[in-house]
Design a protein around this motif. Structure first.
Motif, mmCIF file in Angstrom:
data_model
loop_
_atom_site.group_PDB
_atom_site.id
_atom_site.type_symbol
_atom_site.label_atom_id
_atom_site.label_comp_id
_atom_site.label_asym_id
_atom_site.label_seq_id
_atom_site.Cartn_x
_atom_site.Cartn_y
_atom_site.Cartn_z
ATOM 1 N N ALA A 1 114.495 23.149 58.460
ATOM 2 C CA ALA A 1 113.279 23.673 59.087
ATOM 3 C C ALA A 1 113.107 23.043 60.452
ATOM 4 C CB ALA A 1 112.051 23.376 58.224
ATOM 5 N N ALA A 2 112.418 23.775 61.329
ATOM 6 C CA ALA A 2 111.987 23.223 62.616
ATOM 7 C C ALA A 2 110.603 22.632 62.423
ATOM 8 C CB ALA A 2 111.961 24.315 63.682
ATOM 9 N N LEU A 3 110.418 21.401 62.830
ATOM 10 C CA LEU A 3 109.158 20.699 62.619
ATOM 11 C C LEU A 3 108.165 20.999 63.743
ATOM 12 C CD1 LEU A 3 110.691 17.375 61.315
ATOM 13 C CD2 LEU A 3 109.768 19.276 60.001
ATOM 14 N N PRO A 4 106.902 20.585 63.582
ATOM 15 C CA PRO A 4 105.859 20.996 64.533
ATOM 16 C C PRO A 4 106.080 20.591 65.981
ATOM 17 C CG PRO A 4 104.861 20.211 62.508
ATOM 18 C CD PRO A 4 106.321 19.918 62.392
ATOM 19 N N LEU A 5 106.914 19.563 66.257
ATOM 20 C CA LEU A 5 107.133 19.150 67.629
ATOM 21 C C LEU A 5 108.159 20.010 68.355
ATOM 22 C CD1 LEU A 5 107.034 15.243 67.351
ATOM 23 C CD2 LEU A 5 105.273 16.772 68.215
ATOM 24 N N TYR A 6 108.789 20.956 67.651
ATOM 25 C CA TYR A 6 109.704 21.889 68.294
ATOM 26 C C TYR A 6 108.911 22.909 69.122
ATOM 27 C CZ TYR A 6 113.839 20.507 65.511
ATOM 28 O OH TYR A 6 114.878 19.828 64.949
ATOM 29 N N ALA A 7 109.609 23.601 70.001
ATOM 30 C CA ALA A 7 108.990 24.677 70.780
ATOM 31 C C ALA A 7 108.602 25.818 69.845
ATOM 32 C CB ALA A 7 109.951 25.181 71.850
ATOM 33 N N PRO A 8 107.472 26.503 70.101
ATOM 34 C CA PRO A 8 106.995 27.560 69.194
ATOM 35 C C PRO A 8 108.021 28.640 68.890
ATOM 36 C CG PRO A 8 105.271 26.986 70.745
ATOM 37 C CD PRO A 8 106.496 26.238 71.186
ATOM 38 N N ASP A 9 108.779 29.087 69.894
ATOM 39 C CA ASP A 9 109.752 30.156 69.631
ATOM 40 C C ASP A 9 110.887 29.668 68.739
ATOM 41 O OD1 ASP A 9 110.723 28.476 71.604
ATOM 42 O OD2 ASP A 9 111.729 30.072 72.713
ATOM 43 N N GLU A 10 111.244 28.386 68.867
ATOM 44 C CA GLU A 10 112.292 27.844 68.017
ATOM 45 C C GLU A 10 111.788 27.638 66.597
ATOM 46 O OE1 GLU A 10 115.924 24.628 68.319
ATOM 47 O OE2 GLU A 10 114.100 24.262 69.469
ATOM 48 N N ILE A 11 110.522 27.253 66.457
ATOM 49 C CA ILE A 11 109.943 27.116 65.122
ATOM 50 C C ILE A 11 110.036 28.431 64.370
ATOM 51 C CG2 ILE A 11 107.786 26.775 63.845
ATOM 52 C CD1 ILE A 11 107.003 24.697 65.939
ATOM 53 N N ARG A 12 109.623 29.506 65.024
ATOM 54 C CA ARG A 12 109.641 30.799 64.329
ATOM 55 C C ARG A 12 111.075 31.251 64.036
ATOM 56 N NH1 ARG A 12 109.810 35.951 63.645
ATOM 57 N NH2 ARG A 12 108.062 36.974 62.600
ATOM 58 N N SER A 13 111.962 31.060 65.000
ATOM 59 C CA SER A 13 113.340 31.490 64.824
ATOM 60 C C SER A 13 114.005 30.768 63.651
ATOM 61 C CB SER A 13 114.118 31.235 66.117
ATOM 62 O OG SER A 13 115.485 31.530 65.945
ATOM 63 N N ILE A 14 113.842 29.446 63.599
ATOM 64 C CA ILE A 14 114.491 28.665 62.538
ATOM 65 C C ILE A 14 113.800 28.864 61.200
ATOM 66 C CG2 ILE A 14 115.000 26.325 61.743
ATOM 67 C CD1 ILE A 14 115.398 25.557 64.694
ATOM 68 N N ASP A 15 112.476 28.752 61.185
ATOM 69 C CA ASP A 15 111.758 28.747 59.915
ATOM 70 C C ASP A 15 111.633 30.129 59.283
ATOM 71 O OD1 ASP A 15 111.562 26.090 60.467
ATOM 72 O OD2 ASP A 15 109.393 25.994 60.533
ATOM 73 N N VAL A 16 111.542 31.161 60.098
ATOM 74 C CA VAL A 16 111.382 32.518 59.553
ATOM 75 C C VAL A 16 112.724 33.249 59.523
ATOM 76 C CG1 VAL A 16 110.182 34.720 59.759
ATOM 77 C CG2 VAL A 16 108.999 32.594 60.358
ATOM 78 N N ASP A 17 113.342 33.414 60.694
ATOM 79 C CA ASP A 17 114.625 34.129 60.738
ATOM 80 C C ASP A 17 115.684 33.381 59.927
ATOM 81 O OD1 ASP A 17 113.319 35.875 62.429
ATOM 82 O OD2 ASP A 17 114.144 34.999 64.261
ATOM 83 N N GLY A 18 115.651 32.046 60.007
ATOM 84 C CA GLY A 18 116.613 31.263 59.235
ATOM 85 C C GLY A 18 116.444 31.448 57.742
ATOM 86 N N THR A 19 115.199 31.491 57.275
ATOM 87 C CA THR A 19 114.951 31.698 55.848
ATOM 88 C C THR A 19 115.467 33.063 55.405
ATOM 89 O OG1 THR A 19 113.032 30.237 55.839
ATOM 90 C CG2 THR A 19 113.155 31.880 54.079
ATOM 91 N N ARG A 20 115.225 34.083 56.207
ATOM 92 C CA ARG A 20 115.720 35.425 55.855
ATOM 93 C C ARG A 20 117.247 35.444 55.793
ATOM 94 N NH1 ARG A 20 111.896 39.195 55.557
ATOM 95 N NH2 ARG A 20 109.870 38.835 56.595
ATOM 96 N N ALA A 21 117.895 34.757 56.726
ATOM 97 C CA ALA A 21 119.356 34.723 56.732
ATOM 98 C C ALA A 21 119.892 33.998 55.500
ATOM 99 C CB ALA A 21 119.851 34.049 58.010
ATOM 100 N N VAL A 22 119.256 32.902 55.117
ATOM 101 C CA VAL A 22 119.688 32.153 53.928
ATOM 102 C C VAL A 22 119.529 33.008 52.676
ATOM 103 C CG1 VAL A 22 119.123 30.194 52.438
ATOM 104 C CG2 VAL A 22 119.287 29.872 54.916
ATOM 105 N N LEU A 23 118.382 33.677 52.542
ATOM 106 C CA LEU A 23 118.159 34.532 51.377
ATOM 107 C C LEU A 23 119.193 35.646 51.301
ATOM 108 C CD1 LEU A 23 114.272 34.789 51.575
ATOM 109 C CD2 LEU A 23 115.568 33.737 49.703
ATOM 110 N N ALA A 24 119.522 36.243 52.449
ATOM 111 C CA ALA A 24 120.500 37.336 52.461
ATOM 112 C C ALA A 24 121.892 36.831 52.101
ATOM 113 C CB ALA A 24 120.509 37.996 53.841
ATOM 114 N N ALA A 25 122.281 35.692 52.659
ATOM 115 C CA ALA A 25 123.634 35.184 52.436
ATOM 116 C C ALA A 25 123.816 34.617 51.029
ATOM 117 C CB ALA A 25 123.954 34.108 53.467
#
Length: 346
Positions: free
Chosen positions: A71-95
Motif C-alpha cells: 500500500a501507499a501510505l498517507p505521506l505519498y502523493a495523492p495520485d500515487e496513493i490512489r494508483s497503488i491502493d486502488v489500481d494495485g488492488t484491482r490488479a492483484v485481485l485479477a491476477a
C-alpha cells in the motif's frame, strides 16, 4: 502452504514472512523494493509492481494464498496513493485468479467516527486521499466477493512491532535520549493499537480457515489498552530516565501544525494531528467469534516491544522517508527538542 505476500519488503511484510517461515510455509515476496533481510535465501523474491498484472501473475504462480499488504501510505502523493491502493488492488485481485486474497485494509475507512467502539457494519467514509483510496480498494474486494471469490478483509488499527519506525520513531528517539515527550491535549483519550505479531496471527487464520468463517470483514486491535498518555508513558518508563509525557495546549498546537504543514515542516500529517486527541477504538468481537483470534499483546506491551527493538537497532537505522520502515522527518519537532532537554544521566 505457499503464500504470496505483496509488499513483502515492508514492515508488515517482513514480520509476516518471518511468521510464515516459522510455520514451515513457503513464501514469495512481491515488492518494488529489495528484500534486504537475513531471510532472503529462504524465500522467493520477485521484484515488481502490484499495478502490473504480469508482475503479479509471475509472483503468484504456484502459490495457494495471496496476502495483499502492499500500500501507499498517507505521506505519498495523492495520485500515487490512489494508483497503488486502488489500481494495485484491482490488479492483484485479477491476477490471483480463484485463489483466496487476504486484503489488508485499515480502520481509516471509518473516517472521523461519532461513536465507539466501531463495528464492521458502520458506514465507510474515508477522509483524505489515503482514507478514500482504502474505501475504494475495499469496494473492489467486495465486488470480487460478490462474484463468488474468497476475499477476507482485515481492518487493523495502527500496528507496531519489530521493524516499525515511521511516526513512532519520534517517541522512541526522545525516550532513548532521556527527554520528556509532548502530546496534544491531556492524553486521556483511548487510542487502540495492535501488535504486528497479533496481526500476523489473524492473517494466517483468514488465509486458512474455511470460507464460511474467513470470507468476511474483520476489525483488529489490542484487547487491552488504556489512555494515550498511559500507553506512551510505558515507553518512557522502560527507557529508565524518569521522564514524563507532557501535554501541549490543543488549539495553539493545531494552529502551529497546520501552519507548518503548509510549508512542509510538520512532523505529522493532518490525519494524525487532527484525530490524536479523540478516542479511537474498534470492536474485535467478530474476529474473536468467527476466526477464533485472540490478541496476546496490550498497547503497552506492543509499544515497549517495538521500543526495545528500536534501541537494539538504532545504530544501523537509515535516513528519514515516508514508509513505516524508516523514521519520518521530524521537521520543526527537531527544533522543539530544545525545550525538552535530555536527562542529566543517560
Amino acid at each position: 502452504m505457499r503464500w504470496l505476500v505483496t509488499g513483502g519488503a515492508g514492515f508488515l511484510g517482513i514480520n509476516l514472512v518471518r511468521h510464515l517461515l516459522a510455520r514451515g510455509d513457503g513464501v514469495v515476496s512481491l515488492d518494488r523494493e529489495p528484500f534486504d533481510y537475513p531471510e532472503r535465501s529462504r524465500i522467493t523474491e520477485v521484484r515488481g509492481d502490484i499495478r502490473a498484472r504480469a508482475d503479479v501473475e509471475r509472483a503468484v504462480a504456484g502459490c495457494d494464498v495471496v496476502v495483499h499488504a502492499a500500500a501507499a501510505l498517507p505521506l505519498y502523493a495523492p495520485d500515487e496513493i490512489r494508483s497503488i491502493d486502488v489500481d494495485g488492488t484491482r490488479a492483484v485481485l485479477a491476477a490471483a485468479g480463484e485463489r483466496r486474497v487476504v486484503h489488508i485494509s485499515s480502520t481509516a475507512v471509518y473516517g472521523v467516527p461519532d461513536h465507539h467502539p466501531l463495528v464492521e457494519r458502520d458506514p465507510m467514509s474515508g477522509v483524505g486521499p489515503y482514507g478514500i483510496a482504502k474505501v475504494e480498494a475495499e469496494h473492489a474486494c467486495l465486488e470480487a466477493r460478490g462474484a463468488g471469490r474468497s476475499v477476507p478483509i482485515l481492518r487493523p488499527k495502527s500496528f507496531v512491532g519489530p521493524e516499525r519506525l515511521g511516526v513512532f520513531a519520534m517517541l522512541y528517539e526522545w525516550a532513548r535520549e532521556g527527554r520528556d515527550f509532548p502530546i496534544l491535549g491531556a492524553g486521556k483519550n483511548r487510542y487502540q493499537l495492535l501488535d504486528v505479531e497479533d496481526l500476523c496471527e489473524a492473517i494466517v487464520l483468514a488465509g486458512t480457515l474455511p470460507d464460511e468463517r474467513a470470507n468476511d470483514t474483520f476489525n483488529l486491535g489490542a484487547a487491552e489498552f488504556t489512555t494515550l498518555r498511559e500507553d506512551f508513558q510505558a515507553v518512557l518508563d522502560d527507557a529508565g530516565h524518569g521522564r514524563r509525557i507532557r501535554s501541549l495546549p490543543v488549539a495553539p498546537a493545531l494552529w502551529a501544525l497546520r501552519a507548518l504543514e503548509r510549508v512542509k515542516l510538520s512532523p505529522l500529517y493532518p490525519w494524525i494531528y487532527e484525530t490524536v486527541t479523540e478516542d479511537s477504538f474498534v470492536s474485535i468481537d467478530r474476529a474473536r467469534e468467527k476466526l477464533g483470534w485472540r490478541p496476546r499483546f496490550s498497547n503497552q506491551q506492543a509499544l515497549v516491544r517495538n521500543y526495545r527493538w528500536y534501541v537494539a537497532a538504532a545504530d544501523r537505522l537509515g535516513g528519514a522517508g515516508v514508509t513505516h520502515r524508516v523514521p519520518w522527518k521530524q521537521g520543526a519537532l527537531a527544533v522543539a527538542k530544545l525545550a525538552f532537554p535530555r536527562a542529566s544521566v543517560i
